[in-house]
Design a protein around this motif. Structure first.
Motif, mmCIF file in Angstrom:
data_model
loop_
_atom_site.group_PDB
_atom_site.id
_atom_site.type_symbol
_atom_site.label_atom_id
_atom_site.label_comp_id
_atom_site.label_asym_id
_atom_site.label_seq_id
_atom_site.Cartn_x
_atom_site.Cartn_y
_atom_site.Cartn_z
ATOM 1 N N TRP A 170 0.835 -1.195 0.000
ATOM 2 C CA TRP A 170 0.000 0.000 0.000
ATOM 3 C C TRP A 170 0.878 1.256 0.000
ATOM 4 C CZ3 TRP A 170 -3.676 -3.069 -1.050
ATOM 5 C CH2 TRP A 170 -3.910 -4.223 -0.304
ATOM 6 N N VAL A 204 -2.352 6.727 0.317
ATOM 7 C CA VAL A 204 -2.749 6.222 1.634
ATOM 8 C C VAL A 204 -3.126 7.401 2.529
ATOM 9 C CG1 VAL A 204 -2.042 4.897 3.657
ATOM 10 C CG2 VAL A 204 -1.217 4.240 1.376
ATOM 11 N N GLU A 216 2.190 9.305 2.270
ATOM 12 C CA GLU A 216 1.097 9.047 3.198
ATOM 13 C C GLU A 216 0.800 10.325 3.982
ATOM 14 O OE1 GLU A 216 2.291 5.729 5.563
ATOM 15 O OE2 GLU A 216 2.308 4.343 3.871
ATOM 16 N N LEU A 244 -3.138 0.654 9.125
ATOM 17 C CA LEU A 244 -3.676 0.479 7.770
ATOM 18 C C LEU A 244 -5.123 -0.005 7.771
ATOM 19 C CD1 LEU A 244 -0.611 -1.137 5.951
ATOM 20 C CD2 LEU A 244 -1.634 1.088 5.437
ATOM 21 N N LEU A 250 -6.981 3.475 1.144
ATOM 22 C CA LEU A 250 -5.837 3.074 0.341
ATOM 23 C C LEU A 250 -6.075 3.417 -1.127
ATOM 24 C CD1 LEU A 250 -5.418 -0.485 1.905
ATOM 25 C CD2 LEU A 250 -4.341 1.641 2.666
#
Length: 469
Positions: A41, A45, A67, A219, A224
């Motif tokens: 991923w 994200v 991220e 996560l 995602l």
């Protein structure tokens, strides 16, 4: 105001958005044991805000795949108050797959692997595609609109049976609830013609993830591969990459964070837009020769397919046990007829004769090449004349990359200064410059092993000592 044809819906961009959604989902050799599939991923994200703050994932002005708790798209649209704006948020929800074996006393316990006859199941994370649609008029968006996104959790159980039909275990797939917020607004731009700046901000609003959780646990509550699509009725989007001159400053003022918008659909269409964490160009398309998604749109289908065919029987068994999508890739590649594989070897999109420069005796209908020359290596020459200035190794320049027909990443270097390292001669007789960019933290390393940035002469501006001063 010029208008485009009515929107046919987001389906016209479905192929490219699927590629964005599953980019990097699982990489060759598609096995759980592969190192590249253990940290997953990587794109789009959106993390829980408190977890992101605790791990130093603060706000940034950089468009890309970092991220962060939020992402923001700003784009330009010509529209009236009655124009309807439709927005679709797409993302993946993590699904944790745990295999459990059944003990002699009928109790299930989590294990790494279960063999059920010819079938093998491994514990591994999957993902479920999700979408969230919003719709509002431009008049409503002038005041700003906020939409809450709520995706429920859930659990599915699949029994596993042995050769004789006896229960040997089960596969438990579990999902955790997701919460997010989509904020949309439209404000007028200071331009000579009617123009609006449309802002789409997507935020992860989860408050259940402890700040000290490891990434693997965080996560579970992340969005995602998050990206957005937008369409308008009776209006059109302007390209942020290649805007008309009257809207150029408005395009530069757009602030895109962790995502970047491009026109989508067939070339010439302007009522559909895709904002992606993977930097694309306007009207991106999937190659028509591609037989299906390999989860790596930056790779070459032929190479991935041939490599997949070289996997051993044991490796193929692990691929099938790793993920259903990986098993589907393997089935498709193994069942690919020779003529389809041959199509992957290459395609000519356009034909243009290349002539030997300064050779009037050459047949103008035929291409040319030097015997023994390697078309992939351009020989170095000494100088090139740009805007009346002779540039050579060591010359100082300012970068002015073209808006079209160039690497999309180069646009982020517009206005930066640099140094010419080489003047190169291409096989067709044209020259281009290999340069290093000032203030590049890895500049010395790039120069050491020859990883330089390349620009054509019309993409640079010579700098004199007076200009730099």
């Amino acid at each position: 105001m010029r208008t485009s044809r009515p929107s046919a819906g987001f389906e016209d961009a479905e192929a490219i958005t699927e590629a964005v959604l599953y980019e990097g989902y699982l990489l060759y050799p598609y096995r759980r044991s592969s190192g590249k599939n253990r940290v997953r991923w990587q794109f789009g994200v959106l993390v829980p805000p408190e977890w992101g703050e605790a791990h130093g994932l603060r706000d940034s002005s950089v468009a890309g795949s970092a991220e962060a708790p939020w992402q923001q798209t700003e784009c330009l649209v010509e529209a009236h108050d009655t124009t309807i704006v439709r927005i679709r948020l797409r993302f993946l929800q993590l699904q944790r797959r745990v295999v459990e074996e059944r003990t002699a006393d009928g109790v299930h316990r989590a294990v790494d692997r279960v063999d059920a006859g010819d079938r093998t199941e491994l514990s591994f994370d999957e993902a479920v595609p999700r979408r969230f649609d919003v719709e509002a008029s431009v008049a409503d968006l002038r005041r700003g609109r906020r939409f809450d996104v709520r995706i429920p959790g859930g659990e599915d159980v699949e029994p596993l049976v042995g050769d004789r039909g006896e229960p040997v275990g089960r596969v438990v797939r579990r999902r955790w609830p997701l919460s997010a917020q989509v904020t949309v607004s439209a404000v007028p731009c200071r331009t000579p013609f009617r123009l609006l700046r449309l802002r789409i901000r997507v935020e992860n609003t989860d408050r259940t993830t402890p700040a000290d959780s490891p990434r693997d646990e965080a996560l579970r509550c992340c969005l995602l591969a998050a990206h957005t699509l937008a369409s308008v009725s009776r209006g059109r989007f302007l390209s942020v990459l290649d805007p008309p001159e009257w809207a150029a400053q408005a395009a530069r003022d757009c602030r895109n964070v962790h995502t970047f918008p491009v026109l989508a659909g067939e070339p010439g269409r302007s009522d559909l837009l895709l904002s992606s964490p993977v930097i694309l160009y306007d009207h991106p398309q999937i190659a028509p020769e591609s037989p299906g998604d390999l989860h790596d749109a930056t790779e070459i289908d032929e190479i991935l397919s041939l490599r997949t065919l070289t996997l051993s029987d044991a490796e193929k068994r692990e691929v099938r046990a790793t993920d259903p999508r990986a098993a589907a890739i393997l089935d498709r590649v193994e069942g690919m007829p020779p003529e389809m594989l041959e199509r992957l070897h290459g395609a000519i999109r356009a034909l243009a004769p290349v002539h030997r420069p300064n050779d009037v005796t050459a047949d103008p209908a035929l291409p040319w090449w030097e015997p023994g020359a390697d078309a992939g290596i351009a020989p170095e020459t000494d100088t090139v004349l740009v805007a009346g200035t002779l540039l050579s190794r060591g010359s100082r320049i300012r970068l002015r990359p073209r808006r079209r027909g160039t690497d999309a990443h180069d646009m982020f270097l517009a206005g930066r200064t640099g140094r010419v390292e080489q003047v190169l001669l291409d096989v067709d007789g044209s020259r281009f410059l290999a340069v290093t960019v000032d203030d590049d933290p890895g500049g010395e390393l790039h120069q050491w092993y020859g990883r330089l940035r390349h620009f054509r002469p019309d993409e640079v501006e010579p700098l004199t000592a007076e200009v730099e001063a």
